[in-house]
Enzyme design. Sequence first.
Site, PDB file in Angstrom:
ATOM      1  N   SER A 162       7.817  37.136   5.878  1.00 31.55           N
ATOM      2  CA  SER A 162       8.536  35.888   5.604  1.00 31.55           C
ATOM      3  C   SER A 162       7.708  34.682   5.994  1.00 31.55           C
ATOM      4  O   SER A 162       6.716  34.793   6.723  1.00 31.55           O
ATOM      5  CB  SER A 162       9.885  35.876   6.329  1.00 31.55           C
ATOM      6  OG  SER A 162       9.690  36.000   7.705  1.00 31.55           O
ATOM      7  N   ASP A 163       8.129  33.534   5.491  1.00 29.46           N
ATOM      8  CA  ASP A 163       7.474  32.282   5.834  1.00 29.46           C
ATOM      9  C   ASP A 163       8.511  31.166   5.803  1.00 29.46           C
ATOM     10  O   ASP A 163       9.386  31.159   4.943  1.00 29.46           O
ATOM     11  CB  ASP A 163       6.341  31.971   4.853  1.00 29.46           C
ATOM     12  CG  ASP A 163       5.464  30.858   5.392  1.00 29.46           C
ATOM     13  OD1 ASP A 163       4.641  31.137   6.285  1.00 29.46           O
ATOM     14  OD2 ASP A 163       5.629  29.701   4.957  1.00 29.46           O
TER      15      ASP A 163
END
Length: 193
Positions: A76-77
Amino acid sequence: MLKEKLQNYKLILASGSPRRQQFFKDLDLDFEIRLKEIEEIFPAELKAEEITNFLAQLKANAFEGELQPNEILITSDTIVWHNNKALGKPKDHQDAFEILKSLSNATHEVITSVCFKTNTTSNLIFETTKVTFNELSDEAILYYLENYKPYDKAGAYGIQEWIGFIGVSKIEGSYANVMGMPTDKVFDYLNNL
Protein backbone atom coordinates in the site's frame (compact mmCIF):
# COMPACT_ATOMS: atom_id res chain seq x y z
CA MET A 1 -14.57 -14.67 11.10
CA LEU A 2 -12.29 -13.67 8.21
CA LYS A 3 -9.41 -15.74 9.59
CA GLU A 4 -11.36 -19.00 8.97
CA LYS A 5 -12.27 -17.90 5.47
CA LEU A 6 -8.61 -17.27 4.64
CA GLN A 7 -7.19 -20.41 6.22
CA ASN A 8 -6.09 -21.77 2.82
CA TYR A 9 -4.23 -18.56 2.04
CA LYS A 10 -1.07 -17.03 3.41
CA LEU A 11 -1.28 -13.24 3.80
CA ILE A 12 1.94 -11.31 3.29
CA LEU A 13 2.04 -7.68 4.34
CA ALA A 14 4.86 -5.83 2.59
CA SER A 15 4.91 -2.86 4.94
CA GLY A 16 7.25 -1.69 7.66
CA SER A 17 4.55 0.66 8.98
CA PRO A 18 3.71 -0.17 12.61
CA ARG A 19 0.22 1.26 12.05
CA ARG A 20 -0.52 -1.03 9.08
CA GLN A 21 0.83 -4.03 10.97
CA GLN A 22 -1.40 -3.14 13.94
CA PHE A 23 -4.45 -2.90 11.66
CA PHE A 24 -3.86 -6.46 10.46
CA LYS A 25 -3.53 -7.65 14.06
CA ASP A 26 -6.68 -5.73 15.01
CA LEU A 27 -8.55 -7.31 12.06
CA ASP A 28 -7.59 -10.65 13.67
CA LEU A 29 -5.64 -11.83 10.64
CA ASP A 30 -2.61 -14.11 10.52
CA PHE A 31 0.06 -12.56 8.34
CA GLU A 32 3.75 -12.54 7.62
CA ILE A 33 5.82 -9.42 6.99
CA ARG A 34 8.14 -9.33 3.96
CA LEU A 35 9.97 -6.14 3.14
CA LYS A 36 11.86 -4.91 0.09
CA GLU A 37 13.60 -1.59 -0.39
CA ILE A 38 11.78 0.29 -3.13
CA GLU A 39 12.69 3.66 -4.53
CA GLU A 40 9.32 5.42 -4.44
CA ILE A 41 9.56 7.51 -7.60
CA PHE A 42 6.53 8.16 -9.78
CA PRO A 43 6.02 9.94 -13.13
CA ALA A 44 5.52 13.69 -12.58
CA GLU A 45 2.29 13.83 -14.59
CA LEU A 46 0.43 11.51 -12.18
CA LYS A 47 -2.19 13.08 -9.90
CA ALA A 48 -3.92 12.09 -6.65
CA GLU A 49 -4.85 8.36 -6.58
CA GLU A 50 -2.86 7.76 -9.80
CA ILE A 51 0.25 8.29 -7.64
CA THR A 52 -0.75 5.93 -4.83
CA ASN A 53 -2.02 3.32 -7.33
CA PHE A 54 1.31 3.50 -9.17
CA LEU A 55 3.39 3.20 -5.98
CA ALA A 56 1.32 0.37 -4.44
CA GLN A 57 1.67 -1.53 -7.74
CA LEU A 58 5.40 -0.73 -7.91
CA LYS A 59 5.90 -2.19 -4.43
CA ALA A 60 3.94 -5.32 -5.41
CA ASN A 61 5.87 -5.76 -8.67
CA ALA A 62 9.10 -6.10 -6.66
CA PHE A 63 7.82 -9.55 -5.63
CA GLU A 64 7.09 -10.71 -9.20
CA GLY A 65 7.86 -14.42 -9.63
CA GLU A 66 8.37 -14.98 -5.88
CA LEU A 67 4.83 -15.75 -4.70
CA GLN A 68 3.53 -19.25 -4.04
CA PRO A 69 0.05 -20.20 -5.39
CA ASN A 70 -1.62 -19.78 -1.97
CA GLU A 71 0.03 -16.45 -1.07
CA ILE A 72 -1.63 -13.02 -1.18
CA LEU A 73 0.79 -10.10 -1.07
CA ILE A 74 -0.58 -6.80 0.21
CA THR A 75 1.22 -3.54 -0.52
CA SER A 76 0.00 0.00 0.00
CA ASP A 77 0.89 3.65 -0.30
CA THR A 78 -0.55 6.79 1.28
CA ILE A 79 -0.17 10.41 0.29
CA VAL A 80 -1.64 13.68 1.41
CA TRP A 81 -3.00 15.55 -1.63
CA HIS A 82 -3.15 19.32 -1.10
CA ASN A 83 -3.15 22.31 -3.45
CA ASN A 84 -2.85 19.94 -6.41
CA LYS A 85 0.35 18.28 -5.19
CA ALA A 86 1.37 15.19 -3.28
CA LEU A 87 2.80 15.58 0.20
CA GLY A 88 4.75 12.52 1.21
CA LYS A 89 6.94 12.04 4.28
CA PRO A 90 8.78 15.22 5.32
CA LYS A 91 12.50 15.45 4.50
CA ASP A 92 13.40 17.16 7.78
CA HIS A 93 12.12 19.39 10.60
CA GLN A 94 11.78 22.50 8.42
CA ASP A 95 9.92 20.58 5.70
CA ALA A 96 7.55 19.09 8.30
CA PHE A 97 6.88 22.57 9.72
CA GLU A 98 6.10 23.99 6.27
CA ILE A 99 3.82 21.05 5.41
CA LEU A 100 1.80 21.48 8.60
CA LYS A 101 1.66 25.24 8.09
CA SER A 102 0.19 24.64 4.61
CA LEU A 103 -2.44 22.23 6.02
CA SER A 104 -3.46 24.74 8.71
CA ASN A 105 -6.96 26.18 8.30
CA ALA A 106 -7.51 24.14 5.11
CA THR A 107 -8.96 20.88 3.81
CA HIS A 108 -6.75 18.24 2.23
CA GLU A 109 -7.24 14.69 0.99
CA VAL A 110 -5.57 11.57 2.31
CA ILE A 111 -5.38 8.90 -0.38
CA THR A 112 -4.36 5.29 0.23
CA SER A 113 -4.07 2.61 -2.44
CA VAL A 114 -3.80 -1.07 -1.62
CA CYS A 115 -2.58 -3.71 -4.07
CA PHE A 116 -3.48 -7.39 -3.63
CA LYS A 117 -1.09 -9.56 -5.65
CA THR A 118 -1.05 -13.32 -6.14
CA ASN A 119 1.16 -15.38 -8.45
CA THR A 120 -1.43 -14.87 -11.23
CA THR A 121 -3.42 -11.68 -10.43
CA SER A 122 -3.01 -8.13 -9.25
CA ASN A 123 -5.88 -5.92 -8.03
CA LEU A 124 -5.95 -2.36 -6.73
CA ILE A 125 -8.36 -0.51 -4.46
CA PHE A 126 -8.07 3.04 -3.15
CA GLU A 127 -9.81 5.31 -0.67
CA THR A 128 -9.91 9.11 -0.35
CA THR A 129 -10.70 10.88 2.93
CA LYS A 130 -11.09 14.64 3.33
CA VAL A 131 -9.52 16.13 6.47
CA THR A 132 -9.98 19.73 7.61
CA PHE A 133 -7.58 21.34 10.06
CA ASN A 134 -8.30 24.30 12.32
CA GLU A 135 -5.76 27.09 12.25
CA LEU A 136 -2.56 25.71 13.79
CA SER A 137 -0.33 28.15 15.66
CA ASP A 138 3.42 28.00 15.12
CA GLU A 139 3.72 27.02 18.80
CA ALA A 140 1.36 24.07 18.35
CA ILE A 141 3.20 22.87 15.24
CA LEU A 142 6.61 23.15 16.95
CA TYR A 143 5.32 21.39 20.07
CA TYR A 144 3.98 18.55 17.93
CA LEU A 145 7.18 18.16 15.89
CA GLU A 146 9.34 18.24 19.02
CA ASN A 147 7.29 15.70 20.97
CA TYR A 148 5.94 13.36 18.28
CA LYS A 149 8.56 13.53 15.49
CA PRO A 150 6.16 12.57 12.65
CA TYR A 151 8.90 12.24 10.02
CA ASP A 152 7.73 8.78 8.93
CA LYS A 153 4.21 9.97 8.10
CA ALA A 154 2.76 11.32 4.86
CA GLY A 155 1.75 14.94 5.39
CA ALA A 156 3.92 15.14 8.55
CA TYR A 157 1.15 14.12 10.93
CA GLY A 158 -0.66 11.20 12.50
CA ILE A 159 -4.37 11.84 13.01
CA GLN A 160 -4.32 9.46 16.00
CA GLU A 161 -1.77 11.67 17.77
CA TRP A 162 -1.96 14.97 19.69
CA ILE A 163 -2.21 17.11 16.54
CA GLY A 164 -5.27 15.16 15.39
CA PHE A 165 -6.98 15.71 18.75
CA ILE A 166 -6.37 19.46 18.83
CA GLY A 167 -6.18 20.31 15.14
CA VAL A 168 -8.70 18.33 13.11
CA SER A 169 -12.11 19.99 12.93
CA LYS A 170 -13.74 17.74 10.32
CA ILE A 171 -13.22 14.42 8.59
CA GLU A 172 -15.23 13.06 5.64
CA GLY A 173 -14.63 9.39 4.95
CA SER A 174 -12.61 6.61 6.54
CA TYR A 175 -10.66 7.52 9.69
CA ALA A 176 -8.52 4.36 9.39
CA ASN A 177 -7.60 5.45 5.87
CA VAL A 178 -6.01 8.62 7.28
CA MET A 179 -3.88 6.35 9.48
CA GLY A 180 -2.72 4.51 6.35
CA MET A 181 -5.13 1.67 5.55
CA PRO A 182 -8.79 1.70 4.42
CA THR A 183 -9.51 -1.27 6.69
CA ASP A 184 -13.18 -1.59 5.70
CA LYS A 185 -12.30 -1.93 2.01
CA VAL A 186 -9.42 -4.33 2.76
CA PHE A 187 -11.76 -6.47 4.87
CA ASP A 188 -14.42 -6.48 2.12
CA TYR A 189 -11.90 -7.40 -0.56
CA LEU A 190 -10.48 -10.32 1.44
CA ASN A 191 -13.95 -11.41 2.55
CA ASN A 192 -15.07 -11.66 -1.09
CA LEU A 193 -12.16 -13.79 -2.33
